[in-house]
Design an enzyme around this catalytic site. Structure first.
Site, PDB file in Angstrom:
ATOM      1  CD  GLN A 138      15.922  23.100 -26.616  1.00  0.00           C
ATOM      2  OE1 GLN A 138      14.848  23.315 -26.070  1.00  0.00           O
ATOM      3  NE2 GLN A 138      16.029  22.922 -27.922  1.00  0.00           N
ATOM      4  CB  ALA A 151      17.537  25.755 -30.402  1.00  0.00           C
ATOM      5  CB  SER A 156      15.630  26.433 -26.905  1.00  0.00           C
ATOM      6  OG  SER A 156      14.218  26.384 -26.869  1.00  0.00           O
ATOM      7  CG  HIS A 158      10.491  25.923 -25.959  1.00  0.00           C
ATOM      8  ND1 HIS A 158       9.148  25.938 -25.712  1.00  0.00           N
ATOM      9  CD2 HIS A 158      10.627  25.688 -27.285  1.00  0.00           C
ATOM     10  CE1 HIS A 158       8.480  25.691 -26.838  1.00  0.00           C
ATOM     11  NE2 HIS A 158       9.364  25.540 -27.808  1.00  0.00           N
ATOM     12  CD  GLU A 211       9.972  24.499 -34.657  1.00  0.00           C
ATOM     13  OE1 GLU A 211       9.614  25.181 -33.677  1.00  0.00           O
ATOM     14  OE2 GLU A 211      10.856  23.632 -34.590  1.00  0.00           O
ATOM     15  CD1 TRP A 213       5.333  23.530 -32.589  1.00  0.00           C
ATOM     16  CD2 TRP A 213       5.214  22.991 -34.758  1.00  0.00           C
ATOM     17  NE1 TRP A 213       6.538  22.987 -32.965  1.00  0.00           N
ATOM     18  CE2 TRP A 213       6.495  22.646 -34.281  1.00  0.00           C
ATOM     19  CE3 TRP A 213       4.907  22.738 -36.108  1.00  0.00           C
ATOM     20  CZ2 TRP A 213       7.478  22.072 -35.092  1.00  0.00           C
ATOM     21  CZ3 TRP A 213       5.884  22.166 -36.904  1.00  0.00           C
ATOM     22  CH2 TRP A 213       7.146  21.843 -36.406  1.00  0.00           C
TER      23      TRP A 213
HETATM   24 ZN   LIG Z   1       8.851  25.254 -29.822  1.00  0.00          ZN
END
Ligand SMILES: [Zn+2]
Length: 287
Positions: A138, A151, A156, A158, A211, A213
């Site tokens: 990240q 982020a 994040s 993720h 975003e 996606w």
């Molecule tokens: Zn993402």
């Protein structure tokens, strides 16, 4: 005189050709039409009704007892992760691998169902470009990104294994909406438990630019409520007034900070998730 008439025809043919080319080009720009659809769309209030439960139909549970009961899932699906709500220090994401992508185990089947529906409807297969990330990964992304597009480490989703960045062939990132598959993902993901976590027009709330996606898994029925009412996760959690039961279809939802909770009897499934903002969210699927 004859020449002038000839030119007039030529101009008319040229104008028609330009018009036809313009219309043809517009027809290929499904992303522009989708942006227009988003711009004119109005969102209703979230479908949440405060529910009155009869005390006599309820049983008191401690969290410990509830965690060990049949039909109960303890997860992190509703965790708010953003710049002001970083992941708890030392947080370890629950992960499994599917097709080379690491993600929360509860997301795998819904992702496959979403991908296969999109493939069946549009003929285009979507793929995962980015899945679970470590804090180090990240940091690398943050350092190579424009401000407001990534982020900070710890902030994040993720890193929690709850998000997937997806793409269609030749249509990744901002281009995703050029693909019919991308537009369909954005339209129907709520039915599969996913939300477009950083929607258009909500940049001030999420702190991240649009975003289309980036899919975040929050599960049912939360994703559908959020997508139908245009709420971000920040707004949705805020809409769940603490200690009030809300009904949505066959679901009952409670956001609570209490040490124990009284649940109505007869539920089919119970999911408990911390919200990373000081509360637990209990989701009951009723018969
Ligand atoms: Zn993402």
């Amino acid at each position: 005189m004859k020449i002038k008439r000839k030119y007039r025809w030529l101009c008319l043919v040229l104008a028609l050709a330009v018009l036809a080319a313009g219309i043809g080009y517009l027809a290929t720009r499904g992303d522009w039409w989708y942006y227009l659809e988003l711009a004119v769309r109005s969102y209703p209030e979230p479908e949440l009704t405060a529910a009155q439960l009869h005390e006599s139909d309820c049983t008191e549970w401690t969290w410990e007892d509830l965690k060990g009961a049949d039909g109960v899932t303890v997860s992190c699906l509703l965790m708010l992760v953003n710049a002001s709500h970083p992941l708890p220090a030392g947080y370890e994401a629950e992960l499994t691998e599917y097709n080379g992508a690491e993600m929360h185990p509860l997301m795998v089947e819904p992702y496959i169902a979403l991908r296969d529906t999109v493939l069946a409807e549009t003929g285009v297969r979507i793929y995962v470009a980015d899945d679970y990330r470590t804090a180090e990964e990240q940091m690398e992304i943050l350092e190579s990104s424009e401000e407001g597009t990534a982020a900070a480490p710890g902030c994040s989703e993720h890193e929690a294994g709850l998000s997937l960045d997806v793409y269609a062939p030749y249509c990744a990132g901002k281009e995703f909406l050029k693909s019919a598959a991308g537009r369909m993902v954005n339209r129907v993901c709520g039915e599969y438990g996913f939300v477009i976590r950083y929607p258009l027009g909500k940049e001030e709330i999420t702190g991240i630019s649009y975003e289309p996606w980036h899919l975040r898994y929050v599960g049912e029925p939360h994703a559908e409520i959020m997508m139908n009412s245009g709420l971000t996760l920040e707004e949705y959690i805020q809409a769940l007034t603490p200690e009030v039961w809300f009904a949505h279809g066959n679901y009952l939802i409670l956001r609570t900070a209490a040490d124990a909770c009284r649940l109505p009897q007869g539920w089919e499934r119970c999911e408990i998730s911390e919200d990373n903002a000081g509360y637990r969210i209990v989701t009951l699927k009723m018969p």
